[in-house]
Every structure is written in structure tokens, then in C-alpha cells.
Design a protein around this motif. Structure first.
Motif, PDB file in Angstrom:
ATOM      1  N   GLY A 185       0.863  -1.290  -0.113  1.00  0.00           N
ATOM      2  CA  GLY A 185       0.068   0.201  -0.061  1.00  0.00           C
ATOM      3  C   GLY A 185       0.995   1.237   0.043  1.00  0.00           C
ATOM      4  O   GLY A 185       1.997   1.024   0.353  1.00  0.00           O
ATOM      5  N   GLU A 186       0.356   2.469  -0.097  1.00  0.00           N
ATOM      6  CA  GLU A 186       1.096   3.708  -0.157  1.00  0.00           C
ATOM      7  C   GLU A 186       1.591   3.924   1.371  1.00  0.00           C
ATOM      8  O   GLU A 186       2.593   4.630   1.271  1.00  0.00           O
ATOM      9  N   ASP A 187       1.243   3.186   2.052  1.00  0.00           N
ATOM     10  CA  ASP A 187       1.912   3.430   3.414  1.00  0.00           C
ATOM     11  C   ASP A 187       3.020   2.359   3.571  1.00  0.00           C
ATOM     12  O   ASP A 187       3.648   2.318   4.814  1.00  0.00           O
ATOM     13  N   GLY A 188       3.341   1.527   2.731  1.00  0.00           N
ATOM     14  CA  GLY A 188       4.341   0.614   2.761  1.00  0.00           C
ATOM     15  C   GLY A 188       3.748  -0.785   3.222  1.00  0.00           C
ATOM     16  O   GLY A 188       4.750  -1.658   3.437  1.00  0.00           O
ATOM     17  N   GLY A 189       2.664  -0.858   3.741  1.00  0.00           N
ATOM     18  CA  GLY A 189       2.052  -1.924   4.431  1.00  0.00           C
ATOM     19  C   GLY A 189       1.870  -3.201   3.306  1.00  0.00           C
ATOM     20  O   GLY A 189       1.417  -2.909   2.331  1.00  0.00           O
TER      21      GLY A 189
END
Length: 205
Positions: A185-189
Motif C-alpha cells: 500500500g501507499e503506507d508501505g504495508g
């Protein structure tokens, strides 16, 4: 809150109705003043301390309500945008010729393209309901290889490729060229793994 003896308000050219005094209550949206409530009184006494406190609470309540409405509107807009994105994704993925699917971080199929039925004989709903089906239809001599791949290489960031065979619902053998890569995801998750399987039986033969 500004208490005002009425005649004319500073910055305003109009009289404040028939009132002799008034209180101006600022209304904020996300911390910034964007409007005001004006409360008038018939006598010349300015708003006292207790009334001022109540009015401040009123202003805070109105501000909270406006922020809540705006937040809900933003949420609805975001949800609508997400639904549209999902619909576009499915329009593209559903018409792909290859058998594609997305595994969530737990290894469950959250999406399987309809082409899986043409290649394997099994419907998308069956793969989504039974995560083990991916291994179960693998050729017996390659089941350990696929199971190890799904377990040991599931969360690595690099793209993986391997060829293996499956047994279709009709009992036919088919050769599969398998590519997969991690999805973040955009948050690196970590969001799971996206897989593309191509039927290469004719090429092998």
C-alpha cells in the motif's frame, strides 16, 4: 465572542435589526473561522459572563457538527472513489486472458479472474472459498514445490517465476507459467501477492 452595543457593527454597513446589543459567535471549520452566529438583545446590557460561556459552548457544538458533517462527506467521497477504482480494476482483470488472482496477507484469495474456469475447470468462487485448492490441483510431483513457494517466498518483494503443472477438473494435465509479486500500500504495508498464471501447454508440447 464579541459583545457589541448596536448601532453599526464594525466592518458591516447594516443595522443589526431592532436589537440594542448583540453577541457575535465565531463558527469554525477545521480550525478556521468561516462564519458567525449573531445573537441580539433588546436591552443595552452586553452579554454577561454566564451567557458568554453558554454561547461559546453553542459555537463549539455547531463547529463540531459542521466538522462531523464534512468528515462524513469526505468519507463518502473516498468510499465512492474506492468503489469506482475497484470497479475499474475488475473490468480490466475480469477480461484478462490469463488466470490471475490476488492473495491477501493471510494467503486467502480475495480476487480470482473468471478465466480460471477456462484453464482449470474450477470457478473463481471455489478458489476464494478454499485456499488449499491452488495446491490441491497441482501435479502431484510438484505439490511440495508450490507449497514451499507459497510459504517461503510469499512476502518477498522481488518478482518470482516458475513453471509447473496442474490437473484440471476434467482430469487433463496443463502446464502453467506462474509469475507473482508482492503488493504494498501507499503506507508501505504488505497487502498480499498478485499472481498471473498463463496456460503454456501448447508451447510445452
Amino acid at each position: 465572542i464579541e459583545s457589541i452595543r448596536c448601532g453599526k457593527l464594525s466592518g458591516m454597513s447594516a443595522q443589526v435589526g431592532p436589537f440594542s446589543s448583540a453577541a457575535c459567535i465565531p463558527i469554525r471549520k477545521k480550525g478556521k473561522v468561516f462564519g458567525a452566529l449573531l445573537l441580539g438583545k433588546d436591552d443595552v446590557n452586553v452579554i454577561n459572563g454566564e451567557e458568554k460561556l453558554l454561547l461559546e459552548e453553542l459555537g463549539e457544538d455547531v463547529t463540531f457538527a459542521i466538522d462531523a458533517i464534512e468528515t462524513e462527506a469526505e468519507k463518502e467521497t473516498a468510499e465512492t472513489g474506492l468503489e469506482m477504482s475497484e470497479e475499474r480494476f475488475r473490468m480490466v482483470a475480469d477480461f484478462t486472458h490469463d488466470w490471475e488472482y490476488w492473495l491477501d496477507p493471510e494467503g486467502k484469495c480475495v480476487y480470482v479472474s473468471p478465466s480460471c474456469e477456462r484453464i482449470t475447470g474450477y470457478r473463481a468462487e471455489e478458489f476464494e472459498a478454499d485456499p488449499y485448492l491452488l495446491v490441491a490441483i497441482t501435479r502431484e510431483c510438484e505439490k511440495k514445490q508450490i507449497a514451499r513457494h507459497l510459504e517461503e517466498e510469499f512476502s518477498i518483494s522481488t518478482t518470482c517465476h516458475l513453471d509447473y503443472g496442474i490437473i484440471t477438473r476434467a482430469g487433463e494435465e496443463r502446464d502453467i507459467s506462474h509469475y507473482c509479486q508482492a503488493v504494498f500500500g501507499e503506507d508501505g504495508g504488505f497487502l498480499g501477492r498478485y499472481v498471473s498464471n498463463r496456460d503454456i501447454t501448447e508451447r510445452k508440447n
